[in-house]
Design an enzyme around this catalytic site. Structure first.
Site, PDB file in Angstrom:
ATOM      1  N   ASP A 290       0.957  -1.194   0.079  1.00  0.00           N
ATOM      2  CA  ASP A 290      -0.049   0.014   0.028  1.00  0.00           C
ATOM      3  C   ASP A 290       1.148   1.152  -0.031  1.00  0.00           C
ATOM      4  O   ASP A 290       0.570   2.263  -0.404  1.00  0.00           O
ATOM      5  CB  ASP A 290      -0.775  -0.077   1.369  1.00  0.00           C
ATOM      6  CG  ASP A 290      -1.982  -1.018   1.106  1.00  0.00           C
ATOM      7  OD1 ASP A 290      -2.326  -1.648  -0.001  1.00  0.00           O
ATOM      8  OD2 ASP A 290      -2.418  -1.404   2.242  1.00  0.00           O
ATOM      9  N   GLY A 291       2.003   1.155   0.910  1.00  0.00           N
ATOM     10  CA  GLY A 291       2.963   2.165   0.667  1.00  0.00           C
ATOM     11  C   GLY A 291       4.304   1.814   1.087  1.00  0.00           C
ATOM     12  O   GLY A 291       4.513   0.648   1.680  1.00  0.00           O
TER      13      GLY A 291
END
Length: 394
Positions: A290-291
């Site tokens: 996601d990051g």
């Protein structure tokens, strides 16, 4: 940021070899100004020091990246409306960055961060500002609106921040009239969006040398980038099998197993708690993100951390596939430093009163448990991520 991506380097090399392919505007005096007077601005910090990082990136891989860009689906790019999609639907309707974002978000293969990037590019085209200051204020408002749409989405927030930095990082606009400056920002915004859409295919090409015949790959969660890597490997007739974790609480592993089975790839579905049990048979672990944070660690769906811990303890490599617009200026020290991203869990039976249920949907995996990150900036070791982030925001 994108001035150092693999696809940008290849485009630049092509323009250097064939000057006639350059746009007409590139011959104007203003366009010859270097907005980032860095003698090595065209080369990633990783490529400059790859000898110190085990020579992970090779010229062969750059050639693969070029092949990926050349084979990009031009039809998809041609179908992208030149003007704002939301505005073209109704000329009388006032422009809304959320409407534009939702238009792009409905495309099945487009990530939310890329949809936000395309929406921000449309903001520049439709903005009625008459000065650069007004335009930047409008862009900032639109960016904040998109980030507030989902405050827990790290990739959405990072994509907006990097877009803002990319399109406004120039001193040359101070010497141009506003109309010329706006045209330049529109050009940069569209370039940013186009390269963002190419990132997934570039990553897939860079990951091919790691998928070998006869290997067994454990995948946790559903990632479109990881799926693209595996689809390309399957299309190249590589023989491998996949272990998919169930991926609770949203059972994303079921979705991935269905996609891979349709390609004829042998798939075994595991419950999440069977990761350690099955790790002996695994050659490598693939996950998305996601990051990607400043430390080189990743934030991803719940269970990624424990999967990486088990793999690390058994000397199995853990590979992360993530686009560079997911690079976020965050530095979590532990799991509780993350912005809560909650997801209801259905246990199939009633929960006794007074029993607390952990509903966090993601965790943080520190960099020491990751082997390599496949990105459109190249194949990076976790220690290089902080250098890249510094370069992105210079």
């Amino acid at each position: 940021m994108w001035g150092r991506s693999a696809s940008f380097l290849l485009d630049k090399r092509l323009r250097d070899q064939h000057p006639s392919l350059s746009s007409p505007s590139s011959s104007s005096p203003d366009s010859t100004m270097d907005p980032n007077p860095n003698p090595n601005h065209g080369v990633s910090a990783y490529y400059q020091t790859r000898a110190e990082h085990h020579a992970i990136v090779s010229s062969d891989w750059l050639a693969q990246a070029q092949a990926a860009v050349d084979r990009e689906d031009d039809t998809a790019l041609m179908e992208r409306p030149h003007a704002s999609a939301a505005v073209s639907l109704s000329a009388s309707k006032p422009f809304s960055v959320i409407d534009e974002f939702n238009y792009w978000r409905k495309k099945p293969d487009l990530a939310e961060a890329v949809a936000a990037i395309m929406a921000l590019a449309a903001v520049i085209r439709s903005c009625e500002a008459t000065t650069m200051m007004e335009l930047e204020i409008e862009l900032k408002k639109a960016s904040d609106t998109l980030k507030s749409w989902d405050t827990t989405s790290i990739s959405l927030s990072a994509g907006c921040d990097l877009f803002m930095r990319y399109v406004t990082r120039t001193s040359a606009v101070e010497y141009e009239d506003f109309h010329a400056a706006k045209l330049r920002l529109i050009e940069r915004g569209e370039k940013f969006g186009e390269i963002s859409m190419k990132a997934r295919r570039t990553i897939a090409m860079l990951g091919q040398d790691f998928v070998f015949d006869g290997c067994t790959i454990l995948v946790h969660g559903f990632s479109r980038v990881v799926l693209e890597v595996l689809k390309l490997a399957a299309s190249n007739r590589k023989l491998f099998r996949i272990f998919c974790t169930e991926g609770r609480p949203d059972k994303t592993g079921l979705r991935l197993s269905k996609e891979l089975a349709a390609l004829g790839v042998p798939v075994k579905l595991l419950i999440d708690s069977a990761v350690a049990y099955a790790m002996d048979e695994v050659d490598m672990v693939f996950v998305g993100a996601d990051g990607v944070v400043e430390s080189g660690g990743i934030i991803n769906m719940m269970g990624t951390y424990q999967t990486a811990l088990v793999a690390h303890s058994m000397n199995k490599p853990v590979y992360v596939a993530a686009e560079s617009y997911k690079f976020a200026r965050l530095y979590p020290l532990d799991q509780k430093d993350l912005e809560p991203a909650l997801h209801p869990i259905d246990f199939g039976v009633p929960i006794p009163s007074g029993v607390e249920v952990e509903t966090s949907a993601r965790d943080y995996t520190p960099p020491q448990y990751l082997t390599l990150l496949f990105t459109d900036l190249g194949v990076l070791t976790p220690s290089v991520v902080s250098d890249e982030l510094i370069q992105l925001y210079l």
